[in-house]
Scaffold this active site. Structure first.
Site, PDB file in Angstrom:
ATOM      1  N   ASN A  58      13.135   1.899  13.667  1.00  0.00           N
ATOM      2  CA  ASN A  58      13.862   1.072  12.741  1.00  0.00           C
ATOM      3  C   ASN A  58      14.773   2.172  11.734  1.00  0.00           C
ATOM      4  O   ASN A  58      15.913   1.957  11.974  1.00  0.00           O
ATOM      5  CB  ASN A  58      12.857   0.274  11.852  1.00  0.00           C
ATOM      6  N   ASP A  59      14.074   2.694  10.774  1.00  0.00           N
ATOM      7  CA  ASP A  59      14.818   3.208   9.762  1.00  0.00           C
ATOM      8  C   ASP A  59      15.646   4.480  10.469  1.00  0.00           C
ATOM      9  O   ASP A  59      16.478   4.907   9.973  1.00  0.00           O
ATOM     10  CB  ASP A  59      13.700   3.715   8.617  1.00  0.00           C
ATOM     11  N   VAL A  60      14.918   5.070  11.668  1.00  0.00           N
ATOM     12  CA  VAL A  60      15.605   6.187  12.123  1.00  0.00           C
ATOM     13  C   VAL A  60      16.989   5.756  12.939  1.00  0.00           C
ATOM     14  O   VAL A  60      17.648   6.678  13.392  1.00  0.00           O
ATOM     15  CB  VAL A  60      14.782   7.029  13.151  1.00  0.00           C
TER      16      VAL A  60
END
Length: 435
Positions: free
Chosen positions: A361-363
């Site tokens: 997700n965040d990466v």
């Protein structure tokens, strides 16, 4: 006997360093870990010999403690799944820090002061300073590791837990008070009157422990990999300090190796997170939770039989600890050569037909690159949004650990496939077989 002990320590040091060198590459990591483990056994044997030769303490009691520790440590290490490995690392690291804190406390346990006073000796400055440093840092490391473990285990919420603007002043007050207590203990220990009461060192341990809690609680789950690396470095430094106080070369060398490597790793991870071509697979923590690595390998094998090249793009902090994704994929016999680090793969996304994002997700959030107002702006990411087509496998539209929405999921070239990653990959594989 002294020459034997020193010789064994030298052998242990050499094995520590050689084993650490092996950890620099995936193909030699297992052997390096085994070599370092044998080195630790040699160091323990040398310590037991020196203790018995000097008639210090109850040798049988010490050996029994080692056996009990092995019996308690080995089963969880063997049974823990890779998805829970970060929690295990945090817990084991915490135990190390707590042990160092207890060692420092033991210096004050007898006769309300340093054990050296029992023999009519005065502790040197380096013993006093090193013991107090070990007490403070070891206690911070233990309690900080406990919070990291509870957050990773989802016993505590992954979101930041703090007290707002009062957080930093409170942390500073705790640290200053612990240092003041330590100074009082040190001055009295070096004075003719002798050491202070043991309640002072208890105060140091309690204040440091609360500081460890207060430092880690406000940190969100997305930053737990950095936290684990940091407390690991702190444990190493505290162990080295305790070794200096006890004149134990094994603790000094091993502690400095852990402290130095942990500090370097923390710095690299902080930079990676911006804190102070036919197919690419991008794995994230969702892949670990679903244990989908074998299904991914099966799908990749099918694609490769049809002449499609498959690569695995791995962000430095994908999962919950460095190397998490690499080990999971290696468990499914994915070639190390197919695993590509972020800096090596990012230029290839623009030439990639399809990128499969599994639980990351965040990466992969392009807001880190495009939105100056985003909390993660400036954090290096995998440029999956530059691919011609992106397929995202997730359980739901929930945000990642950073708690922010990912614009990638709404992009024109993105398709969302909801459900358990393992089942979803298997379904995709079946569809590919039918083509």
């Amino acid at each position: 006997m002294e020459y034997l002990v020193n010789g064994l320590y030298i052998v242990a040091f050499a094995m520590f360093i050689y084993g650490l060198m092996g950890l620099t590459g995936p193909k030699t990591a297992v052997r390096g870990n085994q070599i370092a483990a044998v080195g630790m056994v040699v160091a323990v044997v040398a310590t037991l010999i020196s203790i018995r030769d000097a008639q210090m303490g109850n040798w049988i009691l010490i050996a029994s403690g080692l056996v009990i520790g092995v019996c308690l440590g080995v089963p969880p290490a063997l049974r823990t799944k890779m998805t829970a490995m970060p929690q295990l690392v945090a817990l084991f690291n915490g135990v190390g820090g707590g042990t160092v804190a207890l060692i420092a406390y033991a210096e004050f346990l007898d006769s309300d002061g340093f054990t050296a006073f029992q023999h009519g000796e005065s502790p040197t400055v380096h013993i006093v300073v090193a013991s107090l440093f070990a007490a403070v840092i070891g206690s911070i490391s233990f309690w900080g590791s406990v919070i990291a473990f509870l957050k990773l285990q989802e016993t505590l919420p992954g979101r930041p837990i703090g007290i707002g603007r009062l957080q930093q002043p409170l942390n500073a007050l705790l640290l200053i008070t612990a240092v003041v207590f330590s100074v009082v203990i040190g001055i009295r220990a070096m004075s003719p009157e002798g050491p202070t009461g043991s309640l002072w060192i208890v105060g140091v341990l309690v204040l440091s422990g609360i500081l460890g809690l207060m430092v880690v609680l406000p940190i969100g789950g997305a930053d737990m990999p950095v936290v684990i690396s940091l407390v690991n470095a702190l444990t190493g430094l505290s162990a080295a300090a305790a070794g200096l106080a006890l004149d134990n070369q094994a603790m000094i060398v091993a502690g400095m190796i852990v402290g130095a490597s942990g500090t370097i790793l923390t710095n690299l991870m902080a930079k990676a997170m911006n804190r102070s071509i036919p197919a690419i697979v991008v794995p994230g923590y969702g892949l670990a939770v679903a244990q989908a690595q074998h299904a991914v390998k099966d799908m990749a094998k099918l694609l490769e039989t049809r002449g499609i090249e498959v690569k695995y793009a791995i962000h430095p902090v994908a999962g919950w600890m460095p190397g998490h994704m690499n080990v999971l994929l290696a468990e499914a016999d994915v070639s190390y050569d197919a695993m590509k680090e972020m800096d090596d793969i990012n230029d290839e996304f623009a030439r990639t037909d399809v990128t499969l994002v599994i639980g990351a997700n965040d990466v992969t959030n392009p807001a880190a690159r495009n939105d100056p107002s985003s909390p993660i702006h400036g954090m290096p990411i995998l440029n999956v949004d530059q691919s011609k087509s992106v397929v995202v496998l997730k359980r739901s539209m929930n945000s990642g650990f950073a708690g922010i929405e990912n614009p990638l999921f709404f992009a024109e070239g993105t398709s969302m496939l909801f459900g358990d990653a393992k089942k979803s990959v298997a379904e995709v594989t079946e569809e590919l077989k039918a083509l």
